[in-house]
Scaffold this motif. Structure first.
Motif, PDB file in Angstrom:
ATOM      1  N   GLU A 170      73.532  28.141  42.378  1.00 39.24           N
ATOM      2  CA  GLU A 170      73.114  28.464  41.009  1.00 39.24           C
ATOM      3  C   GLU A 170      71.741  27.894  40.751  1.00 39.24           C
ATOM      4  N   ILE A 171      70.919  28.651  40.016  1.00 40.15           N
ATOM      5  CA  ILE A 171      69.623  28.137  39.577  1.00 40.15           C
ATOM      6  C   ILE A 171      69.551  28.265  38.066  1.00 40.15           C
ATOM      7  N   TRP A 172      69.108  27.188  37.447  1.00 38.54           N
ATOM      8  CA  TRP A 172      69.125  27.020  35.991  1.00 38.54           C
ATOM      9  C   TRP A 172      67.738  27.238  35.399  1.00 38.54           C
ATOM     10  N   PHE A 173      67.648  28.194  34.463  1.00 35.33           N
ATOM     11  CA  PHE A 173      66.424  28.403  33.685  1.00 35.33           C
ATOM     12  C   PHE A 173      66.717  28.002  32.242  1.00 35.33           C
ATOM     13  N   ASP A 174      66.171  26.856  31.827  1.00 33.73           N
ATOM     14  CA  ASP A 174      66.453  26.304  30.505  1.00 33.73           C
ATOM     15  C   ASP A 174      65.782  27.144  29.418  1.00 33.73           C
ATOM     16  N   GLY A 175      66.429  27.193  28.241  1.00 35.71           N
ATOM     17  CA  GLY A 175      65.887  27.946  27.112  1.00 35.71           C
ATOM     18  C   GLY A 175      64.909  27.160  26.264  1.00 35.71           C
ATOM     19  N   ALA A 176      64.778  25.832  26.499  1.00 41.80           N
ATOM     20  CA  ALA A 176      63.813  25.026  25.741  1.00 41.80           C
ATOM     21  C   ALA A 176      62.419  25.284  26.311  1.00 41.80           C
ATOM     22  N   ASN A 177      61.561  25.909  25.537  1.00 39.42           N
ATOM     23  CA  ASN A 177      60.265  26.337  26.051  1.00 39.42           C
ATOM     24  C   ASN A 177      59.175  26.233  24.993  1.00 39.42           C
ATOM     25  N   GLY A 178      58.113  25.508  25.323  1.00 39.86           N
ATOM     26  CA  GLY A 178      56.955  25.437  24.439  1.00 39.86           C
ATOM     27  C   GLY A 178      57.102  24.409  23.333  1.00 39.86           C
ATOM     28  N   GLY A 179      55.989  23.755  23.003  1.00 42.49           N
ATOM     29  CA  GLY A 179      55.969  22.739  21.965  1.00 42.49           C
ATOM     30  C   GLY A 179      54.892  21.716  22.278  1.00 42.49           C
ATOM     31  N   ASP A 180      55.047  20.507  21.724  1.00 42.31           N
ATOM     32  CA  ASP A 180      54.033  19.501  21.955  1.00 42.31           C
ATOM     33  C   ASP A 180      54.188  18.902  23.344  1.00 42.31           C
ATOM     34  N   GLY A 181      53.076  18.382  23.861  1.00 45.96           N
ATOM     35  CA  GLY A 181      53.106  17.812  25.197  1.00 45.96           C
ATOM     36  C   GLY A 181      51.784  17.170  25.554  1.00 45.96           C
ATOM     37  N   TRP A 182      51.774  16.537  26.733  1.00 48.26           N
ATOM     38  CA  TRP A 182      50.566  15.870  27.226  1.00 48.26           C
ATOM     39  C   TRP A 182      49.551  16.880  27.737  1.00 48.26           C
ATOM     40  N   TYR A 183      50.053  17.843  28.535  1.00 46.61           N
ATOM     41  CA  TYR A 183      49.239  18.951  29.047  1.00 46.61           C
ATOM     42  C   TYR A 183      47.913  18.469  29.640  1.00 46.61           C
TER      43      TYR A 183
END
Length: 456
Positions: A170-183
């Protein structure tokens, strides 16, 4: 021209019909029933849940890491596989990827020569359980997140995971995407179109090319879906179907996911993810908040017992081990389940299928399909397991269970909705004493095919 149109219609109808039944890989996956999740990374050492992407790899230094200890725990707990967070949202990689230095190769662990994915995958092969990976699409560390360049970076890492560690279930693609970050030091908020940015169809195609038997997890599958909460519970009514073109990673109407879509055309059974602690990563302050065997048992009945699978997370501690309480509670939970279902009272029972009329208030339901069982002896029953032959699809929409007492059929108070069955439905109720049971299918999509009934 008419012949061509008919051919196209039949072809499309065949695709839709096929999508309403599981693949062989999906059947094998659901038969696993329970398997483990591992959250481990920089967050483990910084007491965080979602790292910002700015923590130095130098903090990652487990002193007693032992992947075999993890896997021995899973085996003793009856689990058939494990999925590890190869990269969480902070972007730190637990394998020595070629595409960034923000990885285990820049940590003190084994002087930068470690590879936890390799250690875990080898332990899985040694002890005979399946290996899976989680690769967060969101990356709060990479400076190019939100651009086309990041998409190439992400695909390259996906290829590494799919080609270097053997079979992946199984490979997991999380739905939490985009927001604040260090980048990369930008320290800003970046929003992306969750539906289109990653080009998930292309990623899914790549998975199937490199790991043809892998089940793809996301909010909308296509292999399996998120159950819509992190409590580990599916709804009492739970269809293994979705309107697949509507649901994608980060789907906003996730409240639909615990039940699926009755009118769905894509087979995408639910996976119930839940942590054995309040958090997903290890926090010392939660050492006395580990779920008890009784709590885990309740989750089992509301996940596996409601036509889903149970994905139980273990937060590996700073030493690199699963803590003793977590391990012990998981093993005791399995022993309790194993003991409950050790003796099927239906063994040796005779069965006949018949139709009869059922009166429900003023409504008369005619030609109801019934499975009637005669047990070998009078038995005390407080739990039933029902299964459909899902190779032919999920059909049952409504059913009742009755037992015979002094020649009369009495409904069993199942204490929850008796609607869908699917791969497995487990019902618990106050004990009844009987020698005869009746399963009545009140409503179904075509002819229901019950493959198993167990009494305990």
């Amino acid at each position: 021209m008419k012949k061509t149109i008919v051919t196209i219609i039949l072809f499309v109808a065949g695709i839709v019909a096929h999508a309403q039944v599981p693949s062989n890989d999906q059947i094998v996956w659901q038969q696993m029933e329970t398997y483990a999740f591992i959250h481990f990374g920089l967050n483990t050492f910084t007491d965080q849940e979602w790292g910002f992407g700015n923590v130095s790899p130098e903090v990652f230094n487990p002193t007693r890491l032992d992947c075999e200890q993890w896997v021995r725990t899973f085996v003793a707990a009856g689990m058939k596989g494990v999925i590890i967070t190869a990269k969480h949202h902070d972007g730190f990689c637990l394998w020595p990827t070629k595409y960034t230095d923000y990885s285990i190769a820049s940590s003190p662990y084994k002087d930068g020569k470690g590879d936890i994915l390799r250690e875990l995958s080898e332990a899985c092969r040694k002890y005979g359980i399946m290996f899976g990976v989680y690769l967060s699409p969101w990356d709060r560390h990479q400076s190019n997140y939100g651009t086309k360049d990041y998409l190439e970076y992400y695909r390259n890492q996906l290829v590494e995971l799919l080609t270097q560690y053997g079979d992946i279930f199984e490979i997991w693609f999380d739905g939490a995407n985009g927001g604040d970050g260090w980048y990369g030091g930008a320290n800003e908020e970046r929003r992306i179109d969750r539906r289109s940015y990653y080009n998930f169809p292309a990623l899914f195609k790549q998975v199937k090319e490199l790991q043809p038997h892998a089940i793809i997890f996301s909010d909308g599958g296509p292999g399996c879906r998120w159950v819509g909460n992190e409590k580990g519970f599916a709804n009492e009514t739970n269809w293994s179907l979705l309107r697949g073109d509507e649901v994608y990673p980060g789907y906003p109407n996730y409240q639909e996911l615990p039940s699926g879509h009755e009118d769905g055309y894509q087979w995408t059974a639910a996976e119930c993810d839940v942590s054995i602690r309040p958090g997903w990563f290890y926090h010392e302050k939660e050492d006395d908040k580990v779920k008890t065997p009784e709590q885990l048992e309740e989750i089992y009945y509301k996940s596996v017992g409601r036509n889903a699978t149970m994905l139980l997370n273990f937060p590996v501690n700073t030493e690199g081990l699963i803590s003793k309480t977590d391990s012990a509670n998981a093993v005791i939970f399995h022993q309790r389940i194993k003991r409950t279902f050790s003796q099927n009272l239906m063994i040796g029972a005779s069965m006949r299928i018949r139709t009869h009329n059922i009166n429900k208030g003023s409504e008369k339901l005619e030609h109801t399909k019934c499975y009637e069982y005669k047990l070998k002896r009078l038995s005390k029953i407080s739990c039933l397991v029902l299964q459909e032959n899902i190779a032919k699809g999920q059909k049952v929409k409504s059913f009742t269970i009755s037992y015979q007492n002094n020649g009369k059929w009495i409904p069993i108070p199942c204490q929850e909705q008796t609607t869908t069955i699917g791969y497995k439905r487990i019902l618990r109720f106050p004990p009844v004493f009987t020698k005869r049971l009746r399963l009545s299918i009140l409503n179904s999509k075509g002819d229901a095919d019950i493959s198993f009934v167990g009494a305990y």
